[in-house]
Design a protein around this motif. Structure first.
Motif, PDB file in Angstrom:
ATOM      1  N   VAL A   1       0.846  -1.204   0.000  1.00 45.92           N
ATOM      2  CA  VAL A   1       0.000   0.000   0.000  1.00 45.92           C
ATOM      3  C   VAL A   1       0.876   1.247   0.000  1.00 45.92           C
ATOM      4  O   VAL A   1       0.701   2.167  -0.820  1.00 45.92           O
ATOM      5  CB  VAL A   1      -0.942  -0.011   1.219  1.00 45.92           C
ATOM      6  N   VAL A   2       1.833   1.284   0.913  1.00 47.01           N
ATOM      7  CA  VAL A   2       2.730   2.439   1.008  1.00 47.01           C
ATOM      8  C   VAL A   2       3.560   2.586  -0.267  1.00 47.01           C
ATOM      9  O   VAL A   2       3.843   3.705  -0.725  1.00 47.01           O
ATOM     10  CB  VAL A   2       3.626   2.304   2.251  1.00 47.01           C
ATOM     11  N   LYS A   3       3.929   1.452  -0.852  1.00 51.56           N
ATOM     12  CA  LYS A   3       4.708   1.483  -2.094  1.00 51.56           C
ATOM     13  C   LYS A   3       4.018   2.312  -3.167  1.00 51.56           C
ATOM     14  O   LYS A   3       4.675   3.072  -3.897  1.00 51.56           O
ATOM     15  CB  LYS A   3       4.931   0.062  -2.598  1.00 51.56           C
ATOM     16  N   TYR A   4       2.697   2.182  -3.289  1.00 52.10           N
ATOM     17  CA  TYR A   4       1.982   2.930  -4.326  1.00 52.10           C
ATOM     18  C   TYR A   4       2.107   4.434  -4.119  1.00 52.10           C
ATOM     19  O   TYR A   4       2.218   5.192  -5.080  1.00 52.10           O
ATOM     20  CB  TYR A   4       0.513   2.504  -4.377  1.00 52.10           C
ATOM     21  N   GLY A   5       2.079   4.855  -2.865  1.00 52.39           N
ATOM     22  CA  GLY A   5       2.293   6.270  -2.605  1.00 52.39           C
ATOM     23  C   GLY A   5       3.673   6.711  -3.015  1.00 52.39           C
ATOM     24  O   GLY A   5       3.853   7.758  -3.651  1.00 52.39           O
ATOM     25  N   PHE A   6       4.676   5.913  -2.677  1.00 54.74           N
ATOM     26  CA  PHE A   6       6.060   6.244  -3.037  1.00 54.74           C
ATOM     27  C   PHE A   6       6.240   6.366  -4.541  1.00 54.74           C
ATOM     28  O   PHE A   6       6.923   7.277  -5.014  1.00 54.74           O
ATOM     29  CB  PHE A   6       7.019   5.168  -2.512  1.00 54.74           C
TER      30      PHE A   6
ATOM     31  N   LEU B   1      14.081   3.429  -8.565  1.00 55.65           N
ATOM     32  CA  LEU B   1      14.489   4.466  -7.624  1.00 55.65           C
ATOM     33  C   LEU B   1      13.466   5.598  -7.602  1.00 55.65           C
ATOM     34  O   LEU B   1      12.585   5.672  -8.457  1.00 55.65           O
ATOM     35  CB  LEU B   1      15.871   5.008  -8.015  1.00 55.65           C
ATOM     36  N   LEU B   2      13.611   6.489  -6.628  1.00 60.86           N
ATOM     37  CA  LEU B   2      12.727   7.649  -6.516  1.00 60.86           C
ATOM     38  C   LEU B   2      13.486   8.931  -6.818  1.00 60.86           C
ATOM     39  O   LEU B   2      14.626   9.107  -6.375  1.00 60.86           O
ATOM     40  CB  LEU B   2      12.146   7.762  -5.104  1.00 60.86           C
ATOM     41  N   LYS B   3      12.830   9.816  -7.589  1.00 62.69           N
ATOM     42  CA  LYS B   3      13.323  11.186  -7.726  1.00 62.69           C
ATOM     43  C   LYS B   3      12.753  12.047  -6.610  1.00 62.69           C
ATOM     44  O   LYS B   3      13.409  12.953  -6.097  1.00 62.69           O
ATOM     45  CB  LYS B   3      12.932  11.758  -9.086  1.00 62.69           C
ATOM     46  N   LYS B   4      11.510  11.718  -6.248  1.00 69.32           N
ATOM     47  CA  LYS B   4      10.827  12.352  -5.123  1.00 69.32           C
ATOM     48  C   LYS B   4       9.631  11.474  -4.790  1.00 69.32           C
ATOM     49  O   LYS B   4       9.248  10.610  -5.599  1.00 69.32           O
ATOM     50  CB  LYS B   4      10.375  13.768  -5.480  1.00 69.32           C
ATOM     51  N   PRO B   5       9.038  11.643  -3.624  1.00 65.73           N
ATOM     52  CA  PRO B   5       7.855  10.838  -3.298  1.00 65.73           C
ATOM     53  C   PRO B   5       6.764  11.019  -4.350  1.00 65.73           C
ATOM     54  O   PRO B   5       6.407  12.133  -4.716  1.00 65.73           O
ATOM     55  CB  PRO B   5       7.419  11.398  -1.937  1.00 65.73           C
ATOM     56  N   GLY B   6       6.280   9.899  -4.879  1.00 67.06           N
ATOM     57  CA  GLY B   6       5.263   9.939  -5.922  1.00 67.06           C
ATOM     58  C   GLY B   6       5.820   9.879  -7.326  1.00 67.06           C
ATOM     59  O   GLY B   6       5.067   9.837  -8.303  1.00 67.06           O
ATOM     60  N   GLU B   7       7.145   9.819  -7.468  1.00 63.97           N
ATOM     61  CA  GLU B   7       7.766   9.783  -8.801  1.00 63.97           C
ATOM     62  C   GLU B   7       8.915   8.778  -8.820  1.00 63.97           C
ATOM     63  O   GLU B   7      10.017   9.079  -8.356  1.00 63.97           O
ATOM     64  CB  GLU B   7       8.269  11.164  -9.214  1.00 63.97           C
ATOM     65  N   ALA B   8       8.626   7.602  -9.354  1.00 62.30           N
ATOM     66  CA  ALA B   8       9.627   6.541  -9.447  1.00 62.30           C
ATOM     67  C   ALA B   8      10.072   6.356 -10.892  1.00 62.30           C
ATOM     68  O   ALA B   8       9.378   6.750 -11.826  1.00 62.30           O
ATOM     69  CB  ALA B   8       9.053   5.236  -8.908  1.00 62.30           C
ATOM     70  N   PHE B   9      11.218   5.731 -11.069  1.00 55.38           N
ATOM     71  CA  PHE B   9      11.701   5.440 -12.415  1.00 55.38           C
ATOM     72  C   PHE B   9      12.591   4.205 -12.366  1.00 55.38           C
ATOM     73  O   PHE B   9      13.174   3.872 -11.328  1.00 55.38           O
ATOM     74  CB  PHE B   9      12.479   6.627 -12.992  1.00 55.38           C
TER      75      PHE B   9
END
Length: 366
Positions: free
Chosen positions: A176-181, A330-338
């Motif tokens: 669940v938390v992963k989706y937010g990240f 990885l994350l650039k910021k919370p809510g934006e992964a790549f």
């Protein structure tokens, strides 16, 4: 490609009409594990029989080792002997093991029969039951043998979660938390605010968390079903580390969600160490993950007891590597992964694991 996802209590009410609407017959193989059979069998079978279903029941042991070719072969034999053919469908009632095994059997039996997922754990409701990736394990790695086989329906009843121990709730909260990240900063902020209410199974917070998580997963899958653009790969945030941890734990002593929680801590440190994630966002993410509860001894024996080098070595058995290179989300910021396309120096990975170990060791003392 997409599935119809229904979140409701009781979710199986009106199943006959729902199946007909989606072109499914009332001939259904129902697969449980021993736990879900004890908990839900009478309710599920009575509801379906009242709707005129013809049923074949299957049960497997409630453990990860049920996701095997041996287990599948035994179930194939039962289905063949019972006269199950391509006009039937399969309903998987359980957590990730039952969902994966049931989906694998449905994808392979008679070259494919429809599958309906009825997840009973938070992790399955928000992740493994959605998206059509079904697999079994091999002694050399987890989920290495499988198919893309989308469920026709995903039937989610949040009331099923009240039967779960606290450990399973926190394991599910990892996804669940992963989706937010990875996809929704607003959702992540909402989870931070209501984390204790969700893990205490308070409504409407629990159902809302399930709805939003399953919606994010379904949206990502629909846009990149076979992982051709890299978008679906972002769902694996923390998983490259997690699968190494699971192998070290012999796929028995560590819940998938627990491994993912630890894996996300490592991935946050790697995102920061490679210059993508700010110190502020790193700390915010770590603060949230520090709220997860682990059984006594899990941190010490299943994470801190292993060297960083041992974890890295076991990560190379993960199917998310390509050409013997590890692939990291990885994350650039919370809510934006790549998905990081270039190779990462092993020294940077080891450094991230060491920092994660230090953080977890400190958090475990408080």
């Amino acid at each position: 490609m997409s599935s119809t996802i229904i979140v409701n209590t009781p979710v199986l009410s009106g199943a006959g009409a729902l199946y007909r609407k989606h072109g499914l017959t009332a001939k259904t193989v129902v697969i449980f594990d021993e736990n879900t059979r004890n908990l839900f069998r009478d309710q599920v079978i009575a509801t379906l029989e009242a709707e005129g279903f013809r049923l074949l029941e299957l049960t497997v042991p409630a453990r990860e080792t049920s996701k095997s070719l041996n287990a599948a072969y035994r179930l194939y034999a039962t289905m063949i002997e019972a006269g199950v053919d391509r006009s039937w469908n399969l309903l998987a009632v359980g957590g990730g093991v039952v969902g994966d095994l049931g989906g694998f059997i449905a994808a392979s039996y008679y070259r494919g029969i429809p599958v309906v997922q009825c997840p009973t754990t938070l992790l399955a409701m928000t992740d493994s039951a959605i998206g059509g990736k079904v697999a079994i394990n091999h002694p050399l790695g987890k989920n290495l043998i499988g198919f893309f086989h989308m469920p026709e329906l995903v039937l989610i009843d949040p009331s099923f979660l009240r039967t779960l121990p606290e450990r399973e709730i926190f394991a599910g909260m990892a996804e669940v938390v992963k989706y937010g990240f990875i996809a929704d900063r607003t959702f992540l902020d909402w989870l931070e605010e209501h984390f204790d209410r969700i893990t205490a199974l308070k409504e409407p917070f629990l159902t809302e968390a399930v709805r939003r998580s399953s919606s994010i997963k379904a949206d990502v899958v629909e846009k990149d079903f076979r992982e051709t653009t890299g978008l679906r790969a972002t769902l694996n945030f923390g998983h490259t580390f997690a699968h190494g941890l699971e192998k070290l734990a012999e796929y028995r002593y560590l819940r998938h969600g627990e491994a993912v929680t630890l894996g996300m801590i490592c991935a946050l440190w790697l995102s920061n160490g490679l210059g993508y994630l700010s110190e502020k966002d790193l700390q915010g993410g770590l603060d949230l993950l520090a709220r997860f509860r682990f059984p006594k001894g899990v941190i010490k024996r299943r994470f801190l007891a292993h060297s960083s080098e041992a974890l890295l070595e076991n990560m190379f058995s993960d199917k998310k590597k390509l050409d013997s290179k590890l692939r990291f989300v990885l994350l650039k910021k919370p809510g934006e992964a790549f998905l990081l396309e270039e190779n990462v120096d092993d020294r940077e990975v080891l450094k991230a694991i060491e920092r994660a170990r230090a953080f977890v060791a400190t958090a475990a003392k408080h």
